[in-house]
Design a protein around this motif. Structure first.
Motif, PDB file in Angstrom:
ATOM      1  N   MET A   1     140.418  57.487 -90.880  1.00 48.69           N
ATOM      2  CA  MET A   1     139.197  57.317 -90.110  1.00 48.69           C
ATOM      3  C   MET A   1     138.527  58.685 -89.939  1.00 48.69           C
ATOM      4  N   VAL A   2     137.292  58.784 -90.358  1.00 46.97           N
ATOM      5  CA  VAL A   2     136.521  60.008 -90.141  1.00 46.97           C
ATOM      6  C   VAL A   2     136.179  60.063 -88.657  1.00 46.97           C
ATOM      7  N   LYS A   3     136.411  61.210 -88.038  1.00 43.62           N
ATOM      8  CA  LYS A   3     136.154  61.342 -86.602  1.00 43.62           C
ATOM      9  C   LYS A   3     134.955  62.253 -86.374  1.00 43.62           C
ATOM     10  N   TYR A   4     134.075  61.814 -85.476  1.00 35.65           N
ATOM     11  CA  TYR A   4     132.848  62.534 -85.166  1.00 35.65           C
ATOM     12  C   TYR A   4     132.877  63.153 -83.775  1.00 35.65           C
ATOM     13  N   ALA A   5     133.860  62.798 -82.959  1.00 35.16           N
ATOM     14  CA  ALA A   5     133.922  63.257 -81.572  1.00 35.16           C
ATOM     15  C   ALA A   5     135.281  63.873 -81.278  1.00 35.16           C
ATOM     16  N   GLN A   6     135.308  64.686 -80.246  1.00 38.32           N
ATOM     17  CA  GLN A   6     136.559  65.175 -79.686  1.00 38.32           C
ATOM     18  C   GLN A   6     136.973  64.172 -78.603  1.00 38.32           C
ATOM     19  N   GLU A   7     138.262  63.895 -78.531  1.00 37.38           N
ATOM     20  CA  GLU A   7     138.729  62.908 -77.564  1.00 37.38           C
ATOM     21  C   GLU A   7     138.732  63.511 -76.162  1.00 37.38           C
ATOM     22  N   LEU A 142     137.318  55.453 -79.278  1.00 34.08           N
ATOM     23  CA  LEU A 142     136.552  54.676 -80.252  1.00 34.08           C
ATOM     24  C   LEU A 142     135.076  54.636 -79.866  1.00 34.08           C
ATOM     25  N   ILE A 143     134.807  54.424 -78.593  1.00 35.04           N
ATOM     26  CA  ILE A 143     133.426  54.357 -78.107  1.00 35.04           C
ATOM     27  C   ILE A 143     132.763  55.732 -78.196  1.00 35.04           C
ATOM     28  N   GLU A 144     133.456  56.775 -77.755  1.00 35.35           N
ATOM     29  CA  GLU A 144     132.898  58.127 -77.853  1.00 35.35           C
ATOM     30  C   GLU A 144     132.571  58.473 -79.298  1.00 35.35           C
ATOM     31  N   ASP A 145     133.480  58.128 -80.198  1.00 37.26           N
ATOM     32  CA  ASP A 145     133.298  58.435 -81.607  1.00 37.26           C
ATOM     33  C   ASP A 145     132.152  57.625 -82.213  1.00 37.26           C
ATOM     34  N   TYR A 146     132.000  56.384 -81.772  1.00 39.44           N
ATOM     35  CA  TYR A 146     130.907  55.541 -82.246  1.00 39.44           C
ATOM     36  C   TYR A 146     129.557  56.180 -81.893  1.00 39.44           C
TER      37      TYR A 146
END
Length: 169
Positions: A1-7, A142-146
């Motif tokens: 999964m490509v990630k766009y956000a920091q958790e 998941l929501i943050e990354d979306y």
């Protein structure tokens, strides 16, 4: 999964804030998106690249897939959530041939529903874990990354199409 956000720390997340974060992205994007002409939205960024219509189609597909993930992660214990063939989804739905206003309306409407759905999540469920494309992620992440994924594509569109429909302003 490509990630766009920091958790973020789960204790710092709440559904109302996450919902408002997405709503703000929608409110900020629509004024300049609607200024893009049909012709401008139809031109690919470059050879082998998507047009604005196709990028927004991709973001529509992302809304469909992530809405399902958001719901399933509230129902199922550690669901295994597949990815999707992004290029094929865009190609098979013929976004390039659809009217720009229709693509925008669909993207906006689906995301308004995602905003609504996120705003009604029980805060305790933000820590629910699902496996997306082999990566274990929390519902909160998941929501943050979306949201970060949408922002990534919108920023890219602003760079190559111009901030306001290819025009300075």
């Amino acid at each position: 999964m490509v990630k766009y956000a920091q958790e973020s720390d789960l204790a710092d997340l709440n559904p109302d804030e996450l919902s408002e974060r997405l709503a703000t992205v929608l409110r900020d994007a629509m004024p300049w998106l609607v200024t893009i002409s049909e012709a401008e939205a139809s031109v690919p960024e470059g050879a082998g690249k998507w047009s604005g219509k196709q990028v927004m189609g991709h973001l529509t597909d992302s809304a469909v897939n992530n809405l399902a993930r958001i719901v399933r992660m509230q129902i199922e214990a550690e669901p295994r959530l597949s990815g999707y063939e992004q290029m094929e989804w865009v190609r098979l739905q013929h976004y390039a041939e659809r009217e720009w206003a229709e693509v925008l309306a669909l993207w906006f409407a689906l995301n308004e529903h995602v905003v609504w759905t996120i705003g009604h999540i029980d805060r305790a469920r933000l820590g629910n874990v699902g496996v997306v494309e082999g990566d274990a992620v929390t519902l909160g992440f998941l929501i943050e990354d979306y949201v970060a994924h949408i922002q990534h594509h919108l920023r890219a569109m602003q760079r190559w199409m111009g901030t306001v429909g290819g025009r300075d302003g």
